[in-house]
Design an enzyme around this catalytic site. Structure first.
Site, PDB file in Angstrom:
ATOM      1  CB  THR A 194      -0.938  -0.001   1.224  1.00 40.00           C
ATOM      2  OG1 THR A 194      -1.615  -1.257   1.269  1.00 40.00           O
ATOM      3  CG2 THR A 194      -1.957   1.108   1.142  1.00 40.00           C
ATOM      4  CE1 TYR A 223       3.123  -8.864   1.968  1.00 36.20           C
ATOM      5  CE2 TYR A 223       4.631  -7.017   1.749  1.00 36.20           C
ATOM      6  CZ  TYR A 223       3.380  -7.564   1.580  1.00 36.20           C
ATOM      7  OH  TYR A 223       2.362  -6.799   1.027  1.00 36.20           O
ATOM      8  CE  LYS A 266       1.009  -7.486   5.004  1.00 34.06           C
ATOM      9  NZ  LYS A 266       0.933  -7.064   3.635  1.00 34.06           N
ATOM     10  CG  ASP A 314      -7.362  -6.059   4.213  1.00 30.59           C
ATOM     11  OD1 ASP A 314      -6.360  -6.778   4.372  1.00 30.59           O
ATOM     12  OD2 ASP A 314      -7.295  -4.815   4.155  1.00 30.59           O
ATOM     13  CB  VAL A 374      -0.376  -6.621   7.907  1.00 28.59           C
ATOM     14  CG1 VAL A 374       0.263  -5.349   7.358  1.00 28.59           C
ATOM     15  CG2 VAL A 374       0.326  -7.064   9.181  1.00 28.59           C
TER      16      VAL A 374
END
Length: 286
Positions: A29, A120, A150, A178, A193
Site C-alpha cells: 500500500t 512477507y 505476513k 482483508d 496487516v
C-alpha cells in the site's frame, strides 16, 4: 514525491480514529517497491520518530530486488529502532526452491541480528508460490530472529498447516487478505496487516472483539459488510491508487497520487466509492 509532513497527522488519525496501534511501513500500500532506497529510509525514520510512545509496533518492509539493497535497508531499520523487519522474495530473478529462498532471507536477517524478522508472503504479486509450510521447516536454525509471516495469499490450507505445525515455535501469523481475515482468524491467525485498516480499522477491531467473545454472528456481519464494500470497488477497478483515494476522503488527510506506472483514481470512482461506503449501515449504528 513523498510527503513526510503528513505522517504525524497520519499516526494520530490511525491511533485515535481507527484504533490501529501497529504499522507496516513501505509495503504494498505504501508503494515501497516504487520508491528509491533513500526515500524508503526517510519514510522509515519518520514513522519510527512519529510513532514513538504512540504506536506499539513499527515493522519496516525492507525487501528489494537486489540483496545488497535489502541488506542496507535491514541495517538501517535496525539502526533507527524498528520493532521488526519484513522481506518479500525477489520477483524478477525468483527463488525456485525453499533452500534458495531461505538462503536469501538468511543473508538479510543476519544484517539485523537483534531485530525480529518476518517473511512477507505475497504470491499474487511476486509469482513465487513456495508453500510457507515448507519454508518454515527448520527455519529457526537458519534464522534465529525469525518471528513469523505476513501471509498475503489465499491458500488457507497452507496457512492452517503453518499454524498447526508451528504452534510450539510461537511464530506470529499475520493475515493480509482483508476480505477473508475472519476465515484466517478461525484457523488461528494472530492478527492482520492490510490496506483497509487505514480507513476501516475501527470496524475491523470491533469484528476482532466479536470474534474473541465469541459472537460469530456479529463478527460475520462486520466481515460481510467489509466484503460488500470491497466487492463493489473491485468491480470498478481497485488497487493502491484507489485505496489512497478512499483513505483521503475518509480521513481528510491528503494521501496524494500514486507513482507511475500506477495512475490516480478517477473522480467517477471516488464518487461511487464514497456513496457506497456512506450507504453501509454497520452493526454499531455508524
Amino acid at each position: 514525491q513523498i510527503n513526510l509532513l503528513v505522517i504525524r497527522e497520519y499516526v494520530d488519525y490511525l491511533v485515535s480514529e481507527q484504533n490501529v496501534k501497529s504499522i507496516f511501513v513501505n509495503g504494498t500500500t505504501g508503494e515501497g517497491l516504487s520508491l528509491s532506497i533513500q526515500e524508503r529510509k526517510r519514510l522509515a525514520e519518520e514513522w519510527v520518530c512519529q510513532g514513538k510512545d504512540k504506536l506499539d509496533h513499527v515493522i519496516i518492509h525492507v525487501g528489494a530486488l537486489s540483496l545488497p539493497e535489502t541488506q542496507e535497508l535491514a541495517r538501517h531499520a535496525a539502526a533507527i529502532g524498528a520493532s521488526g523487519i519484513a522481506v518479500i522474495t525477489p520477483f524478477f530473478f525468483k527463488p525456485t526452491s525453499k533452500d534458495e529462498l531461505i538462503a536469501f532471507l538468511e543473508k538479510v536477517a543476519s544484517e539485523a541480528p537483534a531485530v525480529p524478522f518476518y517473511y512477507y508472503h505475497i504470491p499474487p504479486l511476486t509469482g513465487v508460490k513456495i508453500r510457507v509450510e515448507e519454508l518454515l521447516d527448520g527455519i529457526k536454525e537458519r534464522i534465529p530472529t525469525f518471528q513469523g509471516v505476513k501471509f498475503s495469499g489465499t491458500d488457507l490450507l497452507d496457512l492452517a498447516q503453518c499454524i498447526n505445525k508451528n504452534e510450539r515455535e510461537q511464530f506470529a501469523f499475520l493475515y493480509g487478505v482483508d476480505e477473508q481475515v475472519l476465515s484466517a482468524l478461525a484457523i488461528g491467525a494472530d492478527g492482520a496487516v492490510g490496506s483497509t485498516y487505514n480507513y476501516l480499522g475501527r470496524k475491523t477491531n470491533l469484528m476482532l472483539q466479536a470474534f474473541a467473545k465469541p459472537d460469530l454472528a456479529l463478527a460475520r456481519k462486520y466481515q460481510f459488510l467489509t466484503g460488500e464494500f470491497l466487492n463493489f470497488v473491485i468491480k470498478l477497478g481497485f488497487g493502491v491508487a484507489q485505496t489512497k483515494a478512499v483513505m483521503t476522503f475518509v480521513s481528510g488527510i491528503p494521501m496524494g497520487p500514486p507513482r507511475l506506472p500506477l495512475v490516480a483514481a478517477s473522480e467517477e470512482f471516488i464518487a461511487k466509492a464514497k456513496a457506497k461506503l456512506d450507504s453501509i449501515v454497520w452493526p454499531d449504528g455508524d
